[in-house]
Each structure stands twice: as structure tokens, then as C-alpha cells.
Design a protein around this motif. Structure first.
Motif, PDB file in Angstrom:
ATOM      1  N   ILE A 113      42.655  37.176  34.671  1.00 19.53           N
ATOM      2  CA  ILE A 113      41.613  37.085  35.655  1.00 19.53           C
ATOM      3  C   ILE A 113      42.283  37.034  36.943  1.00 19.53           C
ATOM      4  O   ILE A 113      42.239  37.964  37.835  1.00 19.53           O
ATOM      5  N   ASP A 114      43.074  35.945  37.384  1.00 18.81           N
ATOM      6  CA  ASP A 114      43.832  35.716  38.442  1.00 18.81           C
ATOM      7  C   ASP A 114      44.591  36.796  38.920  1.00 18.81           C
ATOM      8  O   ASP A 114      44.785  37.203  40.133  1.00 18.81           O
ATOM      9  N   ASN A 115      45.331  37.226  37.883  1.00 19.18           N
ATOM     10  CA  ASN A 115      46.230  38.237  38.084  1.00 19.18           C
ATOM     11  C   ASN A 115      45.804  39.680  38.471  1.00 19.18           C
ATOM     12  O   ASN A 115      46.056  40.376  39.517  1.00 19.18           O
ATOM     13  N   LEU A 116      44.484  39.808  37.833  1.00 19.09           N
ATOM     14  CA  LEU A 116      43.684  41.103  38.300  1.00 19.09           C
ATOM     15  C   LEU A 116      43.188  40.851  39.586  1.00 19.09           C
ATOM     16  O   LEU A 116      43.281  41.962  40.255  1.00 19.09           O
ATOM     17  N   VAL A 117      42.645  39.666  40.121  1.00 23.27           N
ATOM     18  CA  VAL A 117      42.149  39.745  41.395  1.00 23.27           C
ATOM     19  C   VAL A 117      43.260  39.965  42.589  1.00 23.27           C
ATOM     20  O   VAL A 117      43.091  40.796  43.343  1.00 23.27           O
ATOM     21  N   MET A 118      44.441  39.419  41.937  1.00 21.46           N
ATOM     22  CA  MET A 118      45.648  39.479  43.152  1.00 21.46           C
ATOM     23  C   MET A 118      45.906  40.952  43.249  1.00 21.46           C
ATOM     24  O   MET A 118      46.322  41.616  44.261  1.00 21.46           O
ATOM     25  N   LEU A 119      46.179  41.787  42.000  1.00 21.36           N
ATOM     26  CA  LEU A 119      46.585  43.218  42.073  1.00 21.36           C
ATOM     27  C   LEU A 119      45.466  43.892  42.930  1.00 21.36           C
ATOM     28  O   LEU A 119      45.793  45.001  43.577  1.00 21.36           O
ATOM     29  N   ILE A 120      43.971  43.747  42.501  1.00 23.35           N
ATOM     30  CA  ILE A 120      43.186  44.403  43.404  1.00 23.35           C
ATOM     31  C   ILE A 120      43.235  44.447  44.649  1.00 23.35           C
ATOM     32  O   ILE A 120      43.007  45.299  45.444  1.00 23.35           O
ATOM     33  N   ALA A 121      43.352  42.978  45.081  1.00 28.58           N
ATOM     34  CA  ALA A 121      43.504  42.757  46.577  1.00 28.58           C
ATOM     35  C   ALA A 121      44.494  43.349  47.218  1.00 28.58           C
ATOM     36  O   ALA A 121      44.788  43.996  48.224  1.00 28.58           O
ATOM     37  N   GLU A 122      45.748  43.430  46.438  1.00 29.16           N
ATOM     38  CA  GLU A 122      47.032  43.980  47.133  1.00 29.16           C
ATOM     39  C   GLU A 122      46.655  45.631  47.272  1.00 29.16           C
ATOM     40  O   GLU A 122      47.265  46.310  48.126  1.00 29.16           O
ATOM     41  N   HIS A 123      46.024  46.191  46.020  1.00 29.96           N
ATOM     42  CA  HIS A 123      46.031  47.731  46.394  1.00 29.96           C
ATOM     43  C   HIS A 123      44.961  47.929  47.198  1.00 29.96           C
ATOM     44  O   HIS A 123      44.946  49.154  48.206  1.00 29.96           O
ATOM     45  N   LEU A 124      43.721  47.215  47.461  1.00 27.46           N
ATOM     46  CA  LEU A 124      42.961  47.470  48.377  1.00 27.46           C
ATOM     47  C   LEU A 124      43.613  47.158  50.180  1.00 27.46           C
ATOM     48  O   LEU A 124      43.144  47.934  50.979  1.00 27.46           O
ATOM     49  N   SER A 125      44.163  46.158  50.187  1.00 23.27           N
ATOM     50  CA  SER A 125      45.136  46.015  51.350  1.00 23.27           C
ATOM     51  C   SER A 125      45.949  46.899  51.855  1.00 23.27           C
ATOM     52  O   SER A 125      46.447  47.223  52.963  1.00 23.27           O
ATOM     53  N   SER A 126      46.458  47.801  50.652  1.00 24.35           N
ATOM     54  CA  SER A 126      47.239  48.854  50.991  1.00 24.35           C
ATOM     55  C   SER A 126      46.650  50.431  51.286  1.00 24.35           C
ATOM     56  O   SER A 126      47.367  51.167  51.067  1.00 24.35           O
ATOM     57  N   GLY A 127      45.334  50.287  51.184  1.00 26.95           N
ATOM     58  CA  GLY A 127      44.461  51.364  51.523  1.00 26.95           C
ATOM     59  C   GLY A 127      44.092  52.180  50.374  1.00 26.95           C
ATOM     60  O   GLY A 127      43.760  53.259  50.410  1.00 26.95           O
ATOM     61  N   TYR A 128      44.348  51.694  48.866  1.00 25.18           N
ATOM     62  CA  TYR A 128      43.782  52.338  47.881  1.00 25.18           C
ATOM     63  C   TYR A 128      42.296  51.848  47.501  1.00 25.18           C
ATOM     64  O   TYR A 128      42.098  50.748  48.008  1.00 25.18           O
ATOM     65  N   THR A 129      41.694  52.692  46.940  1.00 24.85           N
ATOM     66  CA  THR A 129      40.452  52.205  46.002  1.00 24.85           C
ATOM     67  C   THR A 129      40.996  51.876  44.665  1.00 24.85           C
ATOM     68  O   THR A 129      41.924  52.227  44.191  1.00 24.85           O
ATOM     69  N   VAL A 130      40.116  51.075  44.069  1.00 27.19           N
ATOM     70  CA  VAL A 130      40.490  50.527  42.721  1.00 27.19           C
ATOM     71  C   VAL A 130      39.190  50.621  41.844  1.00 27.19           C
ATOM     72  O   VAL A 130      38.283  50.220  42.145  1.00 27.19           O
ATOM     73  N   THR A 131      39.205  51.398  40.761  1.00 27.36           N
ATOM     74  CA  THR A 131      38.457  51.770  39.830  1.00 27.36           C
ATOM     75  C   THR A 131      38.780  51.120  38.569  1.00 27.36           C
ATOM     76  O   THR A 131      39.753  51.383  37.796  1.00 27.36           O
ATOM     77  N   LEU A 132      37.868  50.202  38.086  1.00 25.20           N
ATOM     78  CA  LEU A 132      37.971  49.763  36.757  1.00 25.20           C
ATOM     79  C   LEU A 132      36.957  50.381  35.776  1.00 25.20           C
ATOM     80  O   LEU A 132      35.703  50.215  35.927  1.00 25.20           O
ATOM     81  N   ASP A 133      37.351  51.412  34.850  1.00 25.43           N
ATOM     82  CA  ASP A 133      36.588  52.098  34.222  1.00 25.43           C
ATOM     83  C   ASP A 133      35.580  51.331  33.370  1.00 25.43           C
ATOM     84  O   ASP A 133      35.610  50.362  32.872  1.00 25.43           O
ATOM     85  N   GLY A 134      34.247  51.923  33.391  1.00 22.25           N
ATOM     86  CA  GLY A 134      33.314  50.889  32.910  1.00 22.25           C
ATOM     87  C   GLY A 134      32.410  50.195  33.602  1.00 22.25           C
ATOM     88  O   GLY A 134      31.567  49.589  33.349  1.00 22.25           O
ATOM     89  N   LEU A 135      33.181  49.513  34.856  1.00 21.20           N
ATOM     90  CA  LEU A 135      32.785  48.681  35.709  1.00 21.20           C
ATOM     91  C   LEU A 135      32.381  49.328  36.889  1.00 21.20           C
ATOM     92  O   LEU A 135      31.202  48.997  37.422  1.00 21.20           O
ATOM     93  N   GLY A 136      33.307  49.895  37.629  1.00 20.47           N
ATOM     94  CA  GLY A 136      32.991  50.364  39.157  1.00 20.47           C
ATOM     95  C   GLY A 136      34.327  50.411  39.817  1.00 20.47           C
ATOM     96  O   GLY A 136      35.347  50.171  39.608  1.00 20.47           O
TER      97      GLY A 136
END
Length: 139
Positions: free
Chosen positions: A56-79
Motif C-alpha cells: 500500500i505504501d509503495n502504491l501511494v508513492m507511485l500514484i503521487a509520482e505519476h500524478l505530480s508528473s502530469g499523468y492520470t492514474v486509473t486503478l481498474d475497478g476502483l477509479g
């Protein structure tokens, strides 16, 4: 799954003589944190709570990294997660707008349709009535 709600009166500031309308807001039971989720997840997987906490910690860090780099992040089934921005202060000339006077406004989340359906399908509503303890003058 029961969702508790409170009823609120909404007054019309522009037309105070009009009959008030009503709205509702949901009342949370409590917050479910990362450790609680990890303990629950370990019962349906071969991972330990520590493994899941790390994931979970790694997932949070990866999502933050991609969002701060200008990407959207989709977790299929979640949003889908995305970022919105705003000016730090009003600007009258569009030529004066640059990255230096912008800031992150919010992290947006758009639930996947199937995630929303999971919540809607299992949800019932119950009116929340707060318990008010009356203190007698002798106390």
C-alpha cells in the motif's frame, strides 16, 4: 452496509422569506486506516499485514509520482485519480500566468462505474440521531 445521514436545513440567503429547503450529509462511523485494511486483506491472501502495508505504501508513492508528473492514474475497478490546479492569486493579464504562480488545487477521484455500483448495491440508509447527554444542575 448502512450509511448514516443527518438532515440539515438550508436557508435561501437571497430570499430569506422563502420556505427553507433540506439537505443531507453522511455521518462516518470511524476512519478505516491502512493498518486496518492490511489486517483485513491478509485474511483473503497469502500476504502478511506487513507485506500488505508495504504494498500500500509503495502504491501511494507511485500514484503521487505519476500524478505530480502530469499523468492520470486509473486503478481498474476502483477509479481514476487526477490533479487540478489553480492560480495562487488573481492575474489580470494571461501573459503573466506561468508555472510559478500556479499551485495544486486538489487531487480528484472519479470512481469506476463498477466500484460505484458495489457501493450502491449494498447500501441502505439510516437517519442518524445524535445522543445528547443532559447534565443536571446538581452535576
Amino acid at each position: 452496509m448502512t450509511l448514516r445521514y443527518q438532515v440539515h436545513q438550508v436557508k435561501n440567503a437571497r430570499f430569506p422569506e422563502e420556505k427553507p429547503a433540506y439537505s443531507v450529509s453522511l455521518v462516518s462511523y470511524q476512519n478505516i486506516n491502512r493498518a486496518h485494511l492490511a489486517k483485513q486483506l491478509c485474511h483473503s491472501s497469502s500476504f502478511t499485514p506487513g507485506d500488505l502495508t508495504g504494498i500500500i505504501d509503495n502504491l501511494v508513492m507511485l500514484i503521487a509520482e505519476h500524478l505530480s508528473s502530469g499523468y492520470t492514474v486509473t486503478l481498474d475497478g476502483l477509479g481514476t485519480f487526477s490533479v487540478s490546479a489553480e492560480l495562487k492569486e488573481p492575474v489580470t493579464d494571461p501573459e503573466n500566468i506561468s508555472g510559478h504562480n500556479l499551485r495544486v488545487k486538489r487531487i480528484c477521484f472519479k470512481p469506476a462505474p463498477e466500484f460505484k455500483r458495489l457501493i450502491e448495491t449494498g447500501a441502505t440508509f439510516e437517519r442518524y440521531v445524535p445522543i445528547i447527554k443532559h447534565i443536571s444542575p446538581e452535576e
